[in-house]
Design a protein around this motif. Structure first.
Motif, PDB file in Angstrom:
ATOM      1  N   ASP A  55      13.418  -4.337 -55.514  1.00 26.31           N
ATOM      2  CA  ASP A  55      13.013  -3.760 -56.791  1.00 26.31           C
ATOM      3  C   ASP A  55      11.580  -4.135 -57.168  1.00 26.31           C
ATOM      4  O   ASP A  55      10.842  -3.326 -57.720  1.00 26.31           O
ATOM      5  CB  ASP A  55      13.996  -4.245 -57.876  1.00 26.31           C
ATOM      6  CG  ASP A  55      14.042  -3.271 -59.035  1.00 26.31           C
ATOM      7  OD1 ASP A  55      13.440  -2.185 -58.893  1.00 26.31           O
ATOM      8  OD2 ASP A  55      14.652  -3.582 -60.063  1.00 26.31           O
ATOM      9  N   ARG A  56      11.202  -5.368 -56.822  1.00 23.47           N
ATOM     10  CA  ARG A  56       9.875  -5.847 -57.212  1.00 23.47           C
ATOM     11  C   ARG A  56       8.793  -5.315 -56.279  1.00 23.47           C
ATOM     12  O   ARG A  56       7.620  -5.396 -56.567  1.00 23.47           O
ATOM     13  CB  ARG A  56       9.860  -7.383 -57.191  1.00 23.47           C
ATOM     14  CG  ARG A  56      10.559  -8.004 -58.387  1.00 23.47           C
ATOM     15  CD  ARG A  56      10.851  -9.455 -58.157  1.00 23.47           C
ATOM     16  NE  ARG A  56      12.121  -9.646 -57.473  1.00 23.47           N
ATOM     17  CZ  ARG A  56      12.267 -10.216 -56.302  1.00 23.47           C
ATOM     18  NH1 ARG A  56      11.249 -10.671 -55.655  1.00 23.47           N
ATOM     19  NH2 ARG A  56      13.453 -10.347 -55.751  1.00 23.47           N
ATOM     20  N   LEU A  57       9.193  -4.825 -55.134  1.00 26.84           N
ATOM     21  CA  LEU A  57       8.217  -4.447 -54.109  1.00 26.84           C
ATOM     22  C   LEU A  57       7.708  -3.010 -54.230  1.00 26.84           C
ATOM     23  O   LEU A  57       6.732  -2.651 -53.596  1.00 26.84           O
ATOM     24  CB  LEU A  57       8.824  -4.646 -52.710  1.00 26.84           C
ATOM     25  CG  LEU A  57       9.269  -6.072 -52.377  1.00 26.84           C
ATOM     26  CD1 LEU A  57       9.992  -6.109 -51.043  1.00 26.84           C
ATOM     27  CD2 LEU A  57       8.057  -6.997 -52.333  1.00 26.84           C
ATOM     28  N   GLY A  58       8.395  -2.194 -54.996  1.00 25.93           N
ATOM     29  CA  GLY A  58       7.933  -0.822 -55.105  1.00 25.93           C
ATOM     30  C   GLY A  58       8.725  -0.047 -56.139  1.00 25.93           C
ATOM     31  O   GLY A  58       9.690  -0.567 -56.710  1.00 25.93           O
ATOM     32  N   SER A  59       8.286   1.200 -56.341  1.00 29.71           N
ATOM     33  CA  SER A  59       8.996   2.041 -57.316  1.00 29.71           C
ATOM     34  C   SER A  59      10.310   2.521 -56.704  1.00 29.71           C
ATOM     35  O   SER A  59      10.529   2.414 -55.492  1.00 29.71           O
ATOM     36  CB  SER A  59       8.130   3.242 -57.676  1.00 29.71           C
ATOM     37  OG  SER A  59       8.030   4.091 -56.540  1.00 29.71           O
ATOM     38  N   ASP A  89      11.292   5.502 -56.207  1.00 30.47           N
ATOM     39  CA  ASP A  89      11.068   6.561 -55.234  1.00 30.47           C
ATOM     40  C   ASP A  89      10.582   5.983 -53.896  1.00 30.47           C
ATOM     41  O   ASP A  89      10.998   6.429 -52.827  1.00 30.47           O
ATOM     42  CB  ASP A  89      10.047   7.557 -55.795  1.00 30.47           C
ATOM     43  CG  ASP A  89       9.874   8.744 -54.871  1.00 30.47           C
ATOM     44  OD1 ASP A  89      10.906   9.375 -54.550  1.00 30.47           O
ATOM     45  OD2 ASP A  89       8.735   9.010 -54.434  1.00 30.47           O
ATOM     46  N   GLU A  90       9.696   4.969 -53.989  1.00 29.67           N
ATOM     47  CA  GLU A  90       9.187   4.357 -52.748  1.00 29.67           C
ATOM     48  C   GLU A  90      10.307   3.673 -51.983  1.00 29.67           C
ATOM     49  O   GLU A  90      10.356   3.728 -50.750  1.00 29.67           O
ATOM     50  CB  GLU A  90       8.084   3.349 -53.095  1.00 29.67           C
ATOM     51  CG  GLU A  90       6.760   4.030 -53.431  1.00 29.67           C
ATOM     52  CD  GLU A  90       5.712   3.035 -53.927  1.00 29.67           C
ATOM     53  OE1 GLU A  90       4.519   3.384 -53.873  1.00 29.67           O
ATOM     54  OE2 GLU A  90       6.083   1.926 -54.377  1.00 29.67           O
ATOM     55  N   ILE A  91      11.186   3.024 -52.725  1.00 33.74           N
ATOM     56  CA  ILE A  91      12.302   2.343 -52.048  1.00 33.74           C
ATOM     57  C   ILE A  91      13.207   3.368 -51.364  1.00 33.74           C
ATOM     58  O   ILE A  91      13.628   3.178 -50.223  1.00 33.74           O
ATOM     59  CB  ILE A  91      13.103   1.475 -53.046  1.00 33.74           C
ATOM     60  CG1 ILE A  91      12.215   0.319 -53.530  1.00 33.74           C
ATOM     61  CG2 ILE A  91      14.368   0.916 -52.409  1.00 33.74           C
ATOM     62  CD1 ILE A  91      12.765  -0.431 -54.711  1.00 33.74           C
ATOM     63  N   ARG A  92      13.457   4.461 -52.044  1.00 35.04           N
ATOM     64  CA  ARG A  92      14.288   5.506 -51.432  1.00 35.04           C
ATOM     65  C   ARG A  92      13.626   6.024 -50.172  1.00 35.04           C
ATOM     66  O   ARG A  92      14.269   6.212 -49.139  1.00 35.04           O
ATOM     67  CB  ARG A  92      14.495   6.655 -52.416  1.00 35.04           C
ATOM     68  CG  ARG A  92      15.514   6.329 -53.493  1.00 35.04           C
ATOM     69  CD  ARG A  92      15.562   7.429 -54.534  1.00 35.04           C
ATOM     70  NE  ARG A  92      15.878   8.718 -53.965  1.00 35.04           N
ATOM     71  CZ  ARG A  92      15.623   9.898 -54.560  1.00 35.04           C
ATOM     72  NH1 ARG A  92      15.042   9.915 -55.729  1.00 35.04           N
ATOM     73  NH2 ARG A  92      15.970  11.014 -53.982  1.00 35.04           N
ATOM     74  N   ARG A  93      12.308   6.246 -50.261  1.00 32.41           N
ATOM     75  CA  ARG A  93      11.587   6.738 -49.069  1.00 32.41           C
ATOM     76  C   ARG A  93      11.614   5.682 -47.971  1.00 32.41           C
ATOM     77  O   ARG A  93      11.761   5.997 -46.786  1.00 32.41           O
ATOM     78  CB  ARG A  93      10.149   7.109 -49.440  1.00 32.41           C
ATOM     79  CG  ARG A  93      10.071   8.495 -50.078  1.00 32.41           C
ATOM     80  CD  ARG A  93       8.763   8.740 -50.791  1.00 32.41           C
ATOM     81  NE  ARG A  93       7.578   8.402 -49.999  1.00 32.41           N
ATOM     82  CZ  ARG A  93       6.413   8.031 -50.530  1.00 32.41           C
ATOM     83  NH1 ARG A  93       6.299   7.926 -51.842  1.00 32.41           N
ATOM     84  NH2 ARG A  93       5.391   7.757 -49.769  1.00 32.41           N
ATOM     85  N   GLY A  94      11.462   4.430 -48.382  1.00 30.03           N
ATOM     86  CA  GLY A  94      11.476   3.337 -47.400  1.00 30.03           C
ATOM     87  C   GLY A  94      12.811   3.242 -46.682  1.00 30.03           C
ATOM     88  O   GLY A  94      12.863   3.103 -45.455  1.00 30.03           O
ATOM     89  N   ILE A  95      13.890   3.350 -47.443  1.00 34.46           N
ATOM     90  CA  ILE A  95      15.224   3.265 -46.821  1.00 34.46           C
ATOM     91  C   ILE A  95      15.463   4.472 -45.912  1.00 34.46           C
ATOM     92  O   ILE A  95      16.058   4.350 -44.846  1.00 34.46           O
ATOM     93  CB  ILE A  95      16.320   3.152 -47.909  1.00 34.46           C
ATOM     94  CG1 ILE A  95      16.192   1.796 -48.628  1.00 34.46           C
ATOM     95  CG2 ILE A  95      17.720   3.242 -47.288  1.00 34.46           C
ATOM     96  CD1 ILE A  95      17.126   1.609 -49.787  1.00 34.46           C
ATOM     97  N   ALA A  96      14.949   5.622 -46.343  1.00 34.22           N
ATOM     98  CA  ALA A  96      15.123   6.815 -45.515  1.00 34.22           C
ATOM     99  C   ALA A  96      14.395   6.686 -44.173  1.00 34.22           C
ATOM    100  O   ALA A  96      14.752   7.345 -43.197  1.00 34.22           O
ATOM    101  CB  ALA A  96      14.607   8.039 -46.269  1.00 34.22           C
ATOM    102  N   HIS A  97      13.373   5.805 -44.131  1.00 36.18           N
ATOM    103  CA  HIS A  97      12.639   5.589 -42.876  1.00 36.18           C
ATOM    104  C   HIS A  97      13.387   4.691 -41.909  1.00 36.18           C
ATOM    105  O   HIS A  97      13.071   4.641 -40.721  1.00 36.18           O
ATOM    106  CB  HIS A  97      11.265   4.953 -43.171  1.00 36.18           C
ATOM    107  CG  HIS A  97      10.204   5.965 -43.427  1.00 36.18           C
ATOM    108  ND1 HIS A  97       9.898   6.402 -44.693  1.00 36.18           N
ATOM    109  CD2 HIS A  97       9.398   6.646 -42.576  1.00 36.18           C
ATOM    110  CE1 HIS A  97       8.928   7.305 -44.611  1.00 36.18           C
ATOM    111  NE2 HIS A  97       8.612   7.477 -43.347  1.00 36.18           N
ATOM    112  N   LEU A  98      14.343   3.926 -42.429  1.00 36.88           N
ATOM    113  CA  LEU A  98      15.065   2.980 -41.561  1.00 36.88           C
ATOM    114  C   LEU A  98      16.006   3.736 -40.634  1.00 36.88           C
ATOM    115  O   LEU A  98      16.393   4.875 -40.913  1.00 36.88           O
ATOM    116  CB  LEU A  98      15.884   2.000 -42.409  1.00 36.88           C
ATOM    117  CG  LEU A  98      15.135   1.131 -43.422  1.00 36.88           C
ATOM    118  CD1 LEU A  98      16.116   0.248 -44.177  1.00 36.88           C
ATOM    119  CD2 LEU A  98      14.082   0.287 -42.729  1.00 36.88           C
ATOM    120  N   SER A  99      16.415   3.061 -39.564  1.00 28.79           N
ATOM    121  CA  SER A  99      17.423   3.680 -38.703  1.00 28.79           C
ATOM    122  C   SER A  99      18.733   3.708 -39.492  1.00 28.79           C
ATOM    123  O   SER A  99      18.954   2.855 -40.365  1.00 28.79           O
ATOM    124  CB  SER A  99      17.589   2.868 -37.413  1.00 28.79           C
ATOM    125  OG  SER A  99      18.323   1.694 -37.692  1.00 28.79           O
TER     126      SER A  99
END
Lengths: 184, 240
Positions: A114-118, A120-130
């Motif tokens: 939560d502290r590392l990004g918004s 939307d960014e977290i959702r995008r970040g998780i979507a990048h994971l395998s």
């Protein structure tokens, strides 16, 4: 065993004994989390709603398969995962679902991230994971399952579950950092 | 989109209300596997009593005769236990353990067969039947092979059918694998008894006929598991 787990177990026993109220209470307690989990797996909210209904229907038909020695949450989450995979007819479709989805699914926001990004960014970040990493990461950090419980749900060792979640978190941090740098 | 209220939708509630009879919880995987022991022992013992023990038991010694069969039997129950774990949504074992168990079971059968043959390489079908029948069997060894293969497949098939009844509520995500596992357990349990009764220890017979019977029960279990999995998917279709 936590108080919540014990309460769910007692409800499950009452439900197996034929109590409709117990079923409704189980649904009320578990359905929001399971819906988010299915939403993550399917990458689509509407499909998740259908799968949620099917998960509880399967739970009802298979309620005798639950043994009171089991913890209820991992059992029902595991069942939800089975319903998702069986609806895709084969586990290999699992990868295709993640590859083919066009819109970002409704990922929960991890407390650690939560502290590392918004959001939307977290959702995008998780979507990048395998898919494997994202699933282990969310099951542990978002829904609070132990690595032993995750191992039982996914059919892997507890060490592998830990490694997936840990690598997932590391990759998520890298992705969030890159988003932040791009923003700056 | 469905309302995100934690209240069950009406269609689901209708399906639930239709069938709310009390149910008895299933046993845990280990108990479920141990429940199979009496029947598996019974079928194996009936085979042994019907055919009679092989004539070279004294040559094999108690360890290779009874000990190896006991080991196979324990392995068979372990496979059923793994199948029961595989059928529990949050109780699955790591995939590596499942495959390791299957490979170990195969290797144990091959190893015991080789050891039995090297200790007592009998090819004489000395059964408790009229001498003329034994002579006929000696002249046409394929009859003996066919008899052993069919007999142990039938006995294993009975066990598989019983196991599949116990596993009918299985929630395995890989029902074919779960079915193959309890099929292998059934085949191995039968082979544990059959090998003490069958007087022929040549490799082509032991691996060809007895091995083929185990493979047949694995396939039967896998097919039944697959069928049950598909059936569950059908009956689990959303209520309209």
């Amino acid at each position: 065993m936590s108080e919540g787990d014990q309460e769910l177990r007692d409800l499950m026993i009452r439900y197996q004994g034929g109590s409709l109220e117990a079923f409704q209470e189980i649904y009320a307690q578990l359905s929001p989390g399971i819906r988010r989990y299915l939403s993550h797996l399917a990458g689509d909210s509407e499909i998740a709603d259908d799968l949620l209904q099917e998960t509880f229907l399967q739970m009802h038909r298979s309620r005798a398969a639950f043994n009171p020695a089991y913890a209820v949450r991992p059992w029902v989450f595991g069942l939800a995962r089975n319903v998702f995979l069986m609806n895709r007819r084969a586990a290999r479709q699992w990868a295709k679902v993640h590859e083919s989805r066009e819109e970002l699914p409704e990922f929960p926001v991890l407390p650690e991230a939560d502290r590392l990004g918004s959001r939307d960014e977290i959702r995008r970040g998780i979507a990048h994971l395998s898919p494997d990493q994202a699933e282990a990461l969310l099951l542990h950090h978002e829904w609070g399952f132990s690595f032993e419980e995750i191992a039982g749900m996914l059919g892997i060792s507890a060490a592998a579950a830990r490694a997936r979640a840990s690598r997932g978190m590391a990759d998520l941090r890298v992705a969030l950092n890159s988003f932040q740098r791009a923003r700056a | 989109m469905m309302e995100r209220s934690p209240k069950p939708p009406e269609a689901l509630m209708r399906a639930i209300v239709q069938d709310l009879r009390p149910v008895r919880p299933s046993p845990q995987p280990l108990r479920l596997a141990l429940r199979m022991v009496p029947l598996a022992l019974l079928v194996s013992s009936v085979i042994l009593l019907a055919i009679g023990p092989r004539h070279d038991l004294s040559v094999l010694g108690p360890l290779l005769a009874w000990g190896a069969s006991a080991a196979q039997f324990v392995l068979a129950i372990a496979l059923v236990w793994i199948a029961a774990r595989e059928s529990t949504p949050a109780g699955r074992l790591p995939r590596e353990i499942v495959y390791l168990a299957a490979v170990t079971a195969s290797l144990v059968v091959v190893f015991v067969t080789l050891l039995t043959f090297s200790t007592s390489p009998t090819s004489e079908p000395l059964l408790r039947v009229p001498p003329l029948v034994n002579e006929k069997l000696r002249d046409s060894p394929w009859i003996m092979g066919f008899g052993c293969g069919m007999g142990s497949t039938l006995a294993g098939g009975i066990l598989v059918l019983f196991f599949s009844r116990v596993f009918r509520n299985s929630l395995a995500i890989r029902p074919t694998v779960a079915g193959a596992l309890y099929g292998a357990g059934a085949g191995l349990a039968i082979n544990a008894g059959w090998r003490i009764a069958c007087p022929v220890s040549t490799l082509w017979h032991a691996l060809g006929a007895h091995g083929a019977a185990i493979i047949a029960t694995v396939i039967l279990g896998a097919l039944i598991g697959r069928y049950l999995g598909k059936r569950r998917l059908r009956i689990g279709a959303r209520p309209s």
